[in-house]
Design an enzyme around this catalytic site. Structure first.
Site, PDB file in Angstrom:
ATOM      1  N   GLU A 318      65.312 -99.288  88.453  1.00 25.95           N
ATOM      2  CA  GLU A 318      64.275 -98.239  88.582  1.00 25.95           C
ATOM      3  C   GLU A 318      63.974 -97.985  90.058  1.00 25.95           C
ATOM      4  O   GLU A 318      62.822 -97.952  90.483  1.00 25.95           O
ATOM      5  CB  GLU A 318      63.003 -98.674  87.843  1.00 25.95           C
ATOM      6  CG  GLU A 318      63.247 -98.993  86.381  1.00 25.95           C
ATOM      7  CD  GLU A 318      62.033 -99.602  85.691  1.00 25.95           C
ATOM      8  OE1 GLU A 318      61.228-100.263  86.389  1.00 25.95           O
ATOM      9  OE2 GLU A 318      61.863 -99.422  84.482  1.00 25.95           O
ATOM     10  N   CYS A 414      53.717 -99.014  80.642  1.00 26.53           N
ATOM     11  CA  CYS A 414      52.916 -98.771  81.847  1.00 26.53           C
ATOM     12  C   CYS A 414      52.573 -97.298  82.016  1.00 26.53           C
ATOM     13  O   CYS A 414      51.494 -96.953  82.520  1.00 26.53           O
ATOM     14  CB  CYS A 414      53.648 -99.285  83.083  1.00 26.53           C
ATOM     15  SG  CYS A 414      55.338 -98.690  83.246  1.00 26.53           S
TER      16      CYS A 414
END
Length: 652
Positions: A318, A414
């Site tokens: 990521e 998240c």
């Protein structure tokens, strides 16, 4: 070092968001998204991945005999939800929501140890493993989000149970980590606690919280390398699989932070770290640290950011990769990373007072962040690509992270509560002030009250932004007040005009702001009008994925083609650079939006049976037929069922 001055945001309680666009978005979040996420955190949503978050707290509190489930950072989901709920409560009372928050806080406080430690994973799974794996364990990351929730809830309600718990937890952390003899010289693998400690310092005035934040920032990247030291002590065991390449750049530990000049590693971690660096640099007057922030910001926005304000192009890790590596169809672009970019940009704006930072807040907000939640408030994007071919997303392992539909929840959730806490706190991005200056940083319908030099000032902004460029501001000062108003002039606004009390005034923007000096009285008005016309955008030729292509932008909004409007095989579509772009408001399209129509060209049907490869000659040369195409704002894509999407269009 001397503390630098910075702009101050207004308290959320002094701002009321109005208008159809963000007013409607906030109502959607209050009525649908926040209740839905509460149900998800309690594992009561059928057909989606379970959260386990609150169940883990119940187990630690002794309310169940269950074991730990989920990821080591699962605790943060309730913290971000609480923070978003707190911002909502600060702007609009809701006894039922406040009761849910109190219920959650009682559960969290009940799970805190007598020594102040609070973490469900290590309490249930590795009680002897506290602070033995700061690289992967997320203990400090979890603590950071808890601190932010505690400060926000105290601001909203005056209740301090969670704030007291946060302070006890920080006291425990401070007793274990640092440079003093007997302490571990560690720092978080996932930055977050640094910016949270700064908020706690500002909320309480306790210098020790600032010192701890400074320590975590200063220690990062120094030799000897702490993560190797702790890894050797625990026998090199890991929480996450070997397939995740945890090099030093991934953690932003490849250099001491003051020496870093390019954005590296995990994009969310980087944004949270840089945001904290900006806070600390300003508070302590650390010019070297601030210089690093400026260089990092420039590297991101000039070489490592998508047109939509998304960042972090690689799925594995990521993370950032290298300059100009921004693939449209396989990019990662986590929603949380764009939220982090907004946070970093807004801090830099408050320090440097330059409109370019507000431009980046605007780009990330209106495109990637708003795209992260569907119009139903109950499904979300984690990944935000600029091109989607649903079949490839399903069948190509390298693209399975790209989802053509928003998801109801995630095992790693998240993003959904992060979107909520960002939108509910949007008032903090609109206005800023210092001494005798008021800055209008974002154009969002709202009313606000503030005090300048002891004088009460009321302000109301009305606009249909981002669909319309007309903005009307009314200032009401019971007694005359002299101060400057700075209007951000977006970089995309080639033409604009400004009037005071219906009289046009001349002037130019400097550092991205148009300054108005005036003595304000009763019902004075400012009108600013930005010409909003659709235009084609090209990419830097070093951006290989988009060379020879065009994208459409109108005002702050990036547009895209969707299969729902233009049929399948969007890759067969091309456009001339001279094509006329025509915008129109369509009240029945996606709740009311401005579309952009134009004449393009589509590959003539019948070539599906052609050989996979052909020698170029008159018979094989592609033939295009004119067609009418429609583009919609990128943030609205994937609200009309499964289909292809593309931001960039080939040129003929």
């Amino acid at each position: 070092m001397n503390r630098q001055s910075r702009l101050s945001a207004l308290d959320l309680k002094d701002i009321k968001i109005e208008g159809a666009f963000f007013g409607g978005c906030l109502e959607l979040i209050r009525k649908l998204a926040i209740p839905y996420q509460w149900e998800a955190l309690n594992d009561r949503i059928e057909g989606v991945e379970k959260s386990h978050c609150l169940e883990n707290f119940r187990a630690v509190a002794g309310l169940t005999d269950d074991s730990f489930h989920g990821m080591v950072f699962q605790d943060t989901d309730i913290s971000k939800w609480l923070e978003g709920a707190a911002y909502s409560l600060e702007t609009k009372a809701d006894p039922e929501l406040e009761a849910l928050c109190d219920q959650a806080i009682e559960l969290i406080v009940g799970a805190q140890g007598s020594d102040g430690y609070l973490n469900t994973y290590y309490t249930l799974v590795e009680p002897e493993g506290r602070f033995t794996n700061l690289r992967e364990g997320h203990e400090l990351y979890n603590a950071g989000h808890l601190i932010e929730a505690a400060v926000a809830y105290h601001n909203a309600t005056g209740k301090d149970a969670l704030l007291q718990a946060a302070v006890r937890l920080v006291d425990y952390i401070d007793g274990r980590l640092g440079r003093e003899p007997g302490k571990l010289r560690g720092y978080p693998g996932h930055p977050e606690i640094e910016l949270a400690l700064f908020r706690l310092y500002r909320a309480t005035g306790e210098e020790r919280f600032l010192r701890l934040a400074c320590y975590f920032i200063d220690e990062r990247g120094r030799e000897p390398y702490y993560f190797d030291i702790e890894s050797e002590k625990r026998g090199n065991t890991r929480i996450f699989p070997e397939s995740i390449h945890f090099d030093r750049k991934y953690f932003q530990t490849h250099l001491p932070v003051r020496e870093q000049r390019s954005a590296e590693g995990h994009a969310v971690r980087a944004m949270y770290l840089y945001s904290a660096m900006a806070d600390v640099a300003c508070e302590t007057g650390d010019e070297e640290l601030l210089s690093a922030c400026r260089a990092l910001f420039d590297n991101i926005v000039s070489r490592r950011m998508y047109l939509t304000g998304s960042i972090g192009s690689a799925e594995l890790g990521e993370r950032f990769t290298c300059d100009y590596d921004l693939p449209s169809d396989a990019g990662y672009s986590e929603t949380c990373a764009s939220i982090g970019l907004m946070m970093f940009a807004n801090r830099m704006l408050s320090i440097d007072r330059k409109g370019m930072y507000g431009d980046i807040v605007e780009t990330a907000l209106y495109n990637t962040v708003l795209a992260g939640m569907a119009r139903d408030g109950k499904s979300f994007f984690y990944v935000n690509p600029l091109e989607v071919w649903p079949e490839a997303c399903e069948k190509n392992p390298n693209r399975r992270h790209v989802k053509p539909r928003r998801q109801g929840w995630f095992g790693v959730a998240c993003c959904p509560p992060n979107i909520v806490r960002t939108v509910t706190s949007i008032g903090q991005y609109i206005y800023a002030h210092e001494d005798s200056s008021l800055y209008i940083n974002q154009y969002i319908s709202s009313s606000a009250r503030m005090v300048f030099g002891g004088a009460d000032v009321s302000l109301r902004m009305k606009t249909e932004y981002p669909f319309d460029g007309l903005v009307s501001l009314t200032l009401d000062c019971p007694s005359p007040a002299e101060f400057d108003v700075f209007l951000r002039i977006p970089a995309w606004a080639e033409k604009f005009s400004v009037e005071i009390n219906s009289t046009k005034i001349a002037g130019n923007a400097a550092d991205g702001y148009f300054r108005i000096g005036h003595t304000w009285g009763r019902s004075d008005s400012i009108t600013v009008s930005f010409e909003m016309k659709p235009c084609f955008v090209i990419a830097n030729p070093m951006l290989r994925a988009d060379i020879g292509k065009l994208a459409i932008r109108r005002g702050p909004l990036v547009y895209c083609l969707e299969q729902a409007d233009n049929g399948e095989n969007l890759h067969e579509i091309a456009v001339l650079e001279s094509a006329l772009l025509v915008s129109a408001f369509e009240p029945n399209l996606l709740g009311g939006t401005v579309s952009v129509s134009f004449t393009g060209y589509r590959l003539k049907p019948g070539r599906e049976s052609a050989p996979l490869y052909s020698v170029l000659d008159d018979r094989s040369k592609p033939e295009y037929l004119p067609c009418t195409l429609k583009a919609i704002p990128y943030f609205l894509w994937a609200n009309r069922g499964l289909g292809e999407m593309s931001v960039w269009i080939r040129t003929l």
